[in-house]
Scaffold this motif. Structure first.
Motif, PDB file in Angstrom:
ATOM      1  N   ALA A   1      27.816  43.076   1.848  1.00  0.00           N
ATOM      2  CA  ALA A   1      27.879  42.013   0.838  1.00  0.00           C
ATOM      3  C   ALA A   1      26.500  41.733   0.261  1.00  0.00           C
ATOM      4  N   ILE A   2      25.510  41.663   1.125  1.00  0.00           N
ATOM      5  CA  ILE A   2      24.154  41.397   0.634  1.00  0.00           C
ATOM      6  C   ILE A   2      23.683  42.534  -0.253  1.00  0.00           C
ATOM      7  N   ALA A   3      24.019  43.757   0.152  1.00  0.00           N
ATOM      8  CA  ALA A   3      23.604  44.892  -0.678  1.00  0.00           C
ATOM      9  C   ALA A   3      24.173  44.756  -2.077  1.00  0.00           C
ATOM     10  N   ILE A   4      25.441  44.356  -2.157  1.00  0.00           N
ATOM     11  CA  ILE A   4      26.068  44.177  -3.466  1.00  0.00           C
ATOM     12  C   ILE A   4      25.343  43.110  -4.275  1.00  0.00           C
ATOM     13  N   VAL A   5      25.022  42.004  -3.631  1.00  0.00           N
ATOM     14  CA  VAL A   5      24.363  40.916  -4.345  1.00  0.00           C
ATOM     15  C   VAL A   5      22.987  41.351  -4.846  1.00  0.00           C
ATOM     16  N   LEU A   6      22.256  42.059  -3.992  1.00  0.00           N
ATOM     17  CA  LEU A   6      20.922  42.480  -4.404  1.00  0.00           C
ATOM     18  C   LEU A   6      20.981  43.369  -5.634  1.00  0.00           C
ATOM     19  N   ILE A   7      21.936  44.307  -5.612  1.00  0.00           N
ATOM     20  CA  ILE A   7      22.053  45.180  -6.775  1.00  0.00           C
ATOM     21  C   ILE A   7      22.509  44.369  -7.984  1.00  0.00           C
ATOM     22  N   GLY A   8      23.374  43.395  -7.735  1.00  0.00           N
ATOM     23  CA  GLY A   8      23.876  42.567  -8.827  1.00  0.00           C
ATOM     24  C   GLY A   8      22.808  41.689  -9.443  1.00  0.00           C
ATOM     25  N   LEU A   9      21.696  41.539  -8.722  1.00  0.00           N
ATOM     26  CA  LEU A   9      20.620  40.713  -9.268  1.00  0.00           C
ATOM     27  C   LEU A   9      19.865  41.415 -10.384  1.00  0.00           C
ATOM     28  N   ILE A  10      20.021  42.705 -10.449  1.00  0.00           N
ATOM     29  CA  ILE A  10      19.246  43.451 -11.452  1.00  0.00           C
ATOM     30  C   ILE A  10      19.516  42.983 -12.879  1.00  0.00           C
ATOM     31  N   PRO A  11      20.788  42.922 -13.288  1.00  0.00           N
ATOM     32  CA  PRO A  11      20.999  42.444 -14.657  1.00  0.00           C
ATOM     33  C   PRO A  11      20.609  40.986 -14.817  1.00  0.00           C
ATOM     34  N   ILE A  12      20.667  40.227 -13.716  1.00  0.00           N
ATOM     35  CA  ILE A  12      20.263  38.825 -13.794  1.00  0.00           C
ATOM     36  C   ILE A  12      18.786  38.741 -14.148  1.00  0.00           C
ATOM     37  N   VAL A  13      18.018  39.593 -13.527  1.00  0.00           N
ATOM     38  CA  VAL A  13      16.584  39.610 -13.823  1.00  0.00           C
ATOM     39  C   VAL A  13      16.366  39.930 -15.302  1.00  0.00           C
ATOM     40  N   LEU A  14      17.120  40.927 -15.775  1.00  0.00           N
ATOM     41  CA  LEU A  14      17.019  41.273 -17.190  1.00  0.00           C
ATOM     42  C   LEU A  14      17.381  40.085 -18.074  1.00  0.00           C
ATOM     43  N   LEU A  15      18.510  39.474 -17.743  1.00  0.00           N
ATOM     44  CA  LEU A  15      18.973  38.335 -18.529  1.00  0.00           C
ATOM     45  C   LEU A  15      17.965  37.198 -18.496  1.00  0.00           C
ATOM     46  N   SER A  16      17.385  36.974 -17.333  1.00  0.00           N
ATOM     47  CA  SER A  16      16.478  35.840 -17.223  1.00  0.00           C
ATOM     48  C   SER A  16      15.241  36.073 -18.066  1.00  0.00           C
ATOM     49  N   LYS A  17      14.845  37.347 -18.170  1.00  0.00           N
ATOM     50  CA  LYS A  17      13.721  37.650 -19.059  1.00  0.00           C
ATOM     51  C   LYS A  17      14.078  37.271 -20.472  1.00  0.00           C
ATOM     52  N   MET A  18      15.310  37.605 -20.854  1.00  0.00           N
ATOM     53  CA  MET A  18      15.738  37.300 -22.210  1.00  0.00           C
ATOM     54  C   MET A  18      15.790  35.805 -22.435  1.00  0.00           C
ATOM     55  N   ILE A  19      16.182  35.080 -21.390  1.00  0.00           N
ATOM     56  CA  ILE A  19      16.264  33.630 -21.528  1.00  0.00           C
ATOM     57  C   ILE A  19      14.887  33.036 -21.720  1.00  0.00           C
ATOM     58  N   ARG A  20      13.961  33.511 -20.910  1.00  0.00           N
ATOM     59  CA  ARG A  20      12.630  32.921 -21.014  1.00  0.00           C
ATOM     60  C   ARG A  20      12.004  33.181 -22.361  1.00  0.00           C
ATOM     61  N   SER A  21      12.339  34.313 -22.973  1.00  0.00           N
ATOM     62  CA  SER A  21      11.730  34.565 -24.270  1.00  0.00           C
ATOM     63  C   SER A  21      12.509  33.930 -25.396  1.00  0.00           C
ATOM     64  N   SER A  22      13.630  33.298 -25.075  1.00  0.00           N
ATOM     65  CA  SER A  22      14.386  32.674 -26.157  1.00  0.00           C
ATOM     66  C   SER A  22      14.084  31.199 -26.266  1.00  0.00           C
TER      67      SER A  22
END
Lengths: 538, 216, 339
Positions: free
Chosen positions: A510-531
């Motif tokens: 389960a943790i492995a899944i979450v960690l991998i799932g964080l990748i797009p979150i990181v991308l999205l958060s970058k987009m949020i910060r620049s918006s």
């Protein structure tokens, strides 16, 4: 003009492959209805419909509240922690609903960690149960709401930011206090965006199998599973699936039509600087809690619980099986990512190179996969493969059913939309004059694609692969059905352990899944910060 | 002495180094029509925002109808001030009709329709009643914005360059029309503009402003 | 060269049939079985290829493979599952005389199309601290619907085959009407909505959440062995097992079983494999590891299981009927609200 240009045909060919499983499922509505169907109809169908309705309504209300209130708080006010909350509020997206469901039961079951903890701290009898039972539809509503609210949060935030501040100020001057400005003005104005977000939430809720199965709730997905695996009746299962598909289709169309409604955007919006209201004291604390609680329930709590469990297994979880599953998962998702990116590239290029309204429309249909529950895709896929086996391959020693082909194809259909949106927006940034110049300089189509577009689309391609990978890693129902024998992914492994109530062993995958799932979150958060509005960027 | 507005030694700074407004003193009596004239960037819009309560001053005091509304320590929120502000980009609510826009700030349901109808007539926009902001012209939008602000019967109505986006002929028409409305209702007006002619046509008293201060 | 490349490539997407082996499709998921297969290979030199998965997925695969199927043996738990495969006409009669003579008739399929390899009982677990010996003495399945057990019984979902077979056996023994009335009342005796697997039910009884749990006998063996973790071991120590219907027809038993597929490419090897599974040595190993009851009279079950009693009376009804009555059982359970 070469009418049989591969670029013209490609979108259609892909469309046929993508829609084949769906058409097969829908076609069963016109087929024969077995005894089981009538039995279902009489006793159990009503349960499925009612449960689904309660789920949808409950989740919608909760998600609307959570998403809009947090978005409003974060865009209108300035308070301690706001800069972190802005992007942190989407963290729950990394947790698929079934994993939150598993951690909830592990925590709040009568002999789960939370109750055990309270009992040991206060020295209570074993029969004392503090926390309410979560294995019911209300627990499910909470689970879905707290993992899916970020969809509504994201669109609401974007809509609020784009709202004319002077319009809100005008409302203040007309006598509305801040709360009234929120629910009388700002909220109604973002209605289309919020509805779009809510449709996504509803589609994901209806598609889920893992969470509702774990909570023992009778919905369409569990019904389809039971009819097929328990009653061995694929035909009836497909008929059930069609019903679900039609229902989801309704929400899909609502979502599509809610996009871009001119009335709701204002023509001129002046950006007045420093319009955020600073909060202190009790108000700041309230704002902090409003943002913190969703993140806590939807992300921090499950992560902590999973980590505690993983700790109990120590390093025992790094066994062969775990490694094997991880490799399976990563390679499958990577393969899907590559295929989706390649397809998206080719299709978008086709549209650009040989533009035609028909092709453009059809290509939009390719993205339909994201709305289709994985379970339904899988069911249709199985039947499709059986047909193909009977048709084409009966002479050979090859069998398609139960091979990886079906699974990868289902993944591709499901996640194509992600790759497409990334590549599409990448292409929007490439000016047509580049294409023109390249043509004038004698490029062939492949030349243009390979030498000009692909280098310029590197980031988009990478993003699409990553987005697809993180979605495939989380996928459960389709994987359960279509996987070849002796083949497990992390999601399947988590499911199997959880269904045997072996939560501790479920933690590692389960943790492995979450960690991998964080990748797009990181991308999205970058987009949020620049918006953020320009004046607020440090 | 019916002072609607009293500003005492008001200063405000955006950044740590510069003051955007320094040492402003201003009294406006009931029924008076005053304008502040100055080039863009002189701080006039900031002054209006401070009076409206959308910003807090660094120094000084603002009193509205004798009550201390703004000071360094305290800020009476905008919705409690009964002050109107019409801005250049009109800020109409795009999802509401002209009629609904005008009614938006009116609290009492009983009088809503009367007030709205009166204003629609006054501004000669009765025929636009059910239209939406994106369906009417710039000049019409400005009239709607004015009507909306007047609907709440504010103690002070402030106008921040409301006509600068309109063409010359339209402006001239509006000046006379609107001045008429104001005199009839005996409204207290504070107009901010860079157009001398506009100021003279619409108000009785003009104050010059430059680089954040009034010119004596 | 090209052919090998093609095969390698295609084998990623499909599978290719090999030779001199026995191909076993199994839905049993006990790790201990792997050791058995190695043993078979050592003894006979025949390679064992395993494909494991859910029963219905395997059946689906068998159907789509048709006559091309490489499957020799279908190995599964619960007679209901075996019947489902048989219904599709996929089995052939077992050829081995040894098997046919070792296994009693009521544990074999029609036309000897499949045979039991081991037995399990679906029993009642209770916590002696909460349930007195008097209450549990001579208990029958039928008693479970009595009002004194209100809110005290836990069992897993009706979607599970073990429960379906139990209900099928009740229909066979008592008739549909009586069984339905029983089921209706049983459902109102549930302590909670059916959730979790058999082991969750046993743990619930250990914790005091319920008084009685219906579950398969071998789980207590697994839990007591400690291989499933500390929590399950502690829970197992708190409970005892009662065999229902000892004073009349006997406790409901079910089987792990296997059959030879009609299209089996390695028919002889398949029959040999079955003989192997019936052999004394393998029976002993199997039951020691999976805590089931052996088919052969002469073999004792493992100590953990044996401690609860070995000479209990078994319902002699033919396990064939579980499959036949399965659809009725499922519909009955739906009607009674057993979720």
């Amino acid at each position: 003009m070469n009418r049989f240009s591969i670029w013209r045909l490609l979108p259609f060919a892909v469309l046929i492959i993508f829609t084949a499983p769906l058409l097969i499922v829908l076609s069963t509505l016109f087929g024969s209805y077995s005894e089981n169907w009538f039995h279902l109809y009489e006793f159990v169908l009503a349960d499925y419909i009612i449960s689904s309705l309660i789920l949808v309504i409950g989740v919608s209300i909760l998600v609307l509240f959570l998403g809009t209130v947090t978005a409003w708080t974060v865009t209108t006010y300035n308070f301690k922690g706001k800069k972190v909350f802005e992007w942190a509020l989407i963290l729950p997206l990394a947790i698929p609903p079934y994993i939150l469901a598993y951690t909830f039961t592990g925590l709040f079951d009568p002999f789960g960690d939370a109750n055990n903890f309270i009992r040991s701290v206060f020295n209570l009898k074993d029969s004392t149960i503090i926390f309410p039972n979560v294995r019911n539809i209300y627990g499910a509503i909470v689970v879905f709401a707290f993992t899916l609210y970020p969809y509504v949060y994201l669109v609401s935030r974007s809509a609020f930011i784009n709202q004319s501040k002077s319009m809100q100020e005008a409302a203040r001057l007309l006598g509305l206090n801040q709360l009234e400005v929120f629910y009388k003005l700002a909220l109604p104005l973002i209605r289309p965006a919020a509805i779009g977000g809510m449709m996504l939430v509803i589609m994901e809720t209806l598609s889920d199998f893992g969470a509702v199965d774990h909570f023992a709730i009778q919905t369409f997905t569990t019904g389809i599973f039971r009819t097929w695996y328990g009653l061995y009746d694929l035909q009836t299962a497909m008929q059930l699936a069609s019903l679900l598909l039609l229902t989801v289709g309704i929400f899909y169309f609502i979502e599509r039509s809610s996009r871009g409604d001119g009335i709701y955007t204002s023509n001129n919006s002046t950006f007045s600087p420093n319009e955020e209201v600073n909060l202190t004291g009790l108000k700041a604390l309230t704002a902090f809690l409003v943002c913190f609680i969703p993140i806590f329930i939807g992300f921090l709590l499950p992560i902590v619980e999973l980590s505690l469990w993983a700790y109990e297994v120590n390093l025992g979880f790094f066994n062969n099986k775990f490694l094997e599953n991880s490799i399976n998962t990563l390679s499958l998702s990577f393969l899907t990512g590559l295929i989706c990116a390649a397809l998206a590239l080719l299709i978008n290029f086709s549209i650009r190179y040989k533009p035609s309204i028909l092709v453009g429309r059809f290509s939009a249909l390719l993205s339909i996969g994201y709305a289709v529950p994985g379970l339904i895709l899988a069911v249709g896929m199985v039947q499709l493969l059986v047909y193909l086996d009977n048709l084409a391959f009966s002479g050979f020693d090859i069998v398609l059913t139960g091979s990886l082909l079906g699974l990868v194809l289902a993944y591709v259909i499901k996640t194509y939309a992600l790759a497409n949106s990334s590549i599409e927006s990448g292409y929007e940034r490439i000016s047509y004059s580049l294409d023109d110049s390249s043509k004038l300089l004698g490029s062939t189509s492949w030349n243009m694609l390979g030498n000009i577009h692909i280098p310029l689309l590197k980031t988009s391609i990478l993003t699409s692969v990553l987005l697809v990978m993180s979605d495939v890693v989380k996928e459960l129902p389709a994987t359960l059905i279509l996987r070849p024998f002796n083949f497990e992914t992390l999601a399947v492994s988590t499911y199997i352990y959880a269904s045997e109530e072996r939560m501790i062993q479920a933690a590692a995958p389960a943790i492995a899944i979450v960690l991998i799932g964080l990748i797009p979150i990181v991308l999205l958060s970058k987009m949020i910060r620049s918006s953020r509005p320009i004046e607020n960027r440090e | 002495m019916n002072n609607i507005l009293e500003i005492i030694n008001l200063s405000h700074a955006y950044s740590k180094n510069e003051n955007s407004i320094t040492g402003i003193n201003l009294d406006i009596q009931e029924g008076e029509r005053v304008s502040i004239l100055g080039p863009s960037g002189c701080g006039k819009s900031t002054l209006l925002r401070l009076i409206a309560g959308l910003e807090k001053p660094s120094q000084g005091e603002i009193k509205i109808k004798g009550i201390k509304a703004s000071s360094r320590e305290n800020l009476l929120p905008p919705e409690k001030r009964n002050v109107g502000l019409v801005v250049q980009d009109k800020a109409l609510f795009p999802h509401l009709s002209v009629y609904s826009n005008i009614c938006f700030g009116i609290k009492k349901n009983k009088t809503k329709d009367d007030i709205a109808s009166e204003l629609l007539t006054l501004f000669k926009i009765e025929n636009l009643k059910s239209k939406y902001p994106h369906e009417i012209s710039g000049g019409e939008q400005q009239r709607v914005a004015l009507a909306r602000s007047l609907a709440t019967n504010p103690d002070l109505l402030m106008l921040d360059e409301p006509f600068s986006a309109l063409d010359k002929d339209l402006k001239e028409t509006l000046y006379s029309e609107i001045s008429l409305v104001f005199s009839e209702r005996k409204s207290t007006i504070l107009l901010v503009t860079h157009d001398q002619k506009e100021a003279e046509l619409m108000t009785e008293r003009q104050i010059m402003m430059e680089k954040g201060s009034f010119l004596e | 060269m090209k052919k090998i490349q093609l095969i390698l490539l295609l084998s990623f997407f499909g599978h290719v049939i090999m030779s001199n082996e026995v191909n076993v499709y199994t839905s049993r998921h006990y790790d201990s079985d792997d050791l058995l297969y190695k043993e078979f290979t050592q003894e006979t030199g025949i390679k064992v290829n395993i494909i494991s998965g859910k029963g219905s997925a395997l059946l689906q695969r068998l159907k789509s493979e048709g006559s091309n199927s490489p499957a020799d043996i279908f190995f599964t738990v619960d007679a209901g599952n075996l019947w489902k495969v048989q219904k599709e006409g996929l089995f052939q009669s077992i050829q081995s005389d040894l098997v046919l003579s070792s296994v009693p008739e009521n544990l074999r399929g029609p036309n000897d199309e499949w045979t039991a390899i081991a037995k399990r009982a679906r029993v009642i677990f209770y916590n002696p601290e909460n349930v007195s010996e008097e209450m549990i003495k001579d208990i029958d399945y039928e008693d479970l619907s009595n009002p004194e057990w209100r809110n005290k019984i836990v069992v897993r979902s009706s979607s599970n085959m073990y429960n379906q077979s139990l209900v099928a056996s009740l229909i066979s023994n008592l008739g549909e009407e009586q069984t339905e009335s029983w089921a209706n009342k049983l459902v109102s005796n549930f302590a909670r909505k059916p959730q979790g697997n058999d082991r969750s039910q046993i743990i619930a009884v250990a914790n005091g959440e319920a008084d009685l749990a219906i579950a398969n006998s071998y789980y207590i063996g697994i839990m007591l062995s400690g291989s499933a973790g500390e929590e399950q071991l502690v829970a197992a120590k708190k409970v005892k097992m009662a065999f229902p219907n000892q004073k009349n027809r006997g406790t409901h038993i079910n089987i792990s079983g296997a059959g030879v597929l009609k299209s089996a490419p390695n028919q002889k090897n398949a029959n040999r494999f079955l003989e192997f599974l019936i052999s004394k040595k393998v029976q002993k190993t199997m039951v020691d590891k999976s805590y089931e009851y052996p088919i052969l009279e002469s073999i004792r079950p493992s100590d953990e299981i044996a401690s609860f009693g070995t000479d209990f009376k078994e319902d002699q009804i033919s396990v064939k009927s579980f499959g036949e009555l399965n659809p009725s059982a499922v519909r009955l359970m739906d009607r009674s609200g057993w979720k």
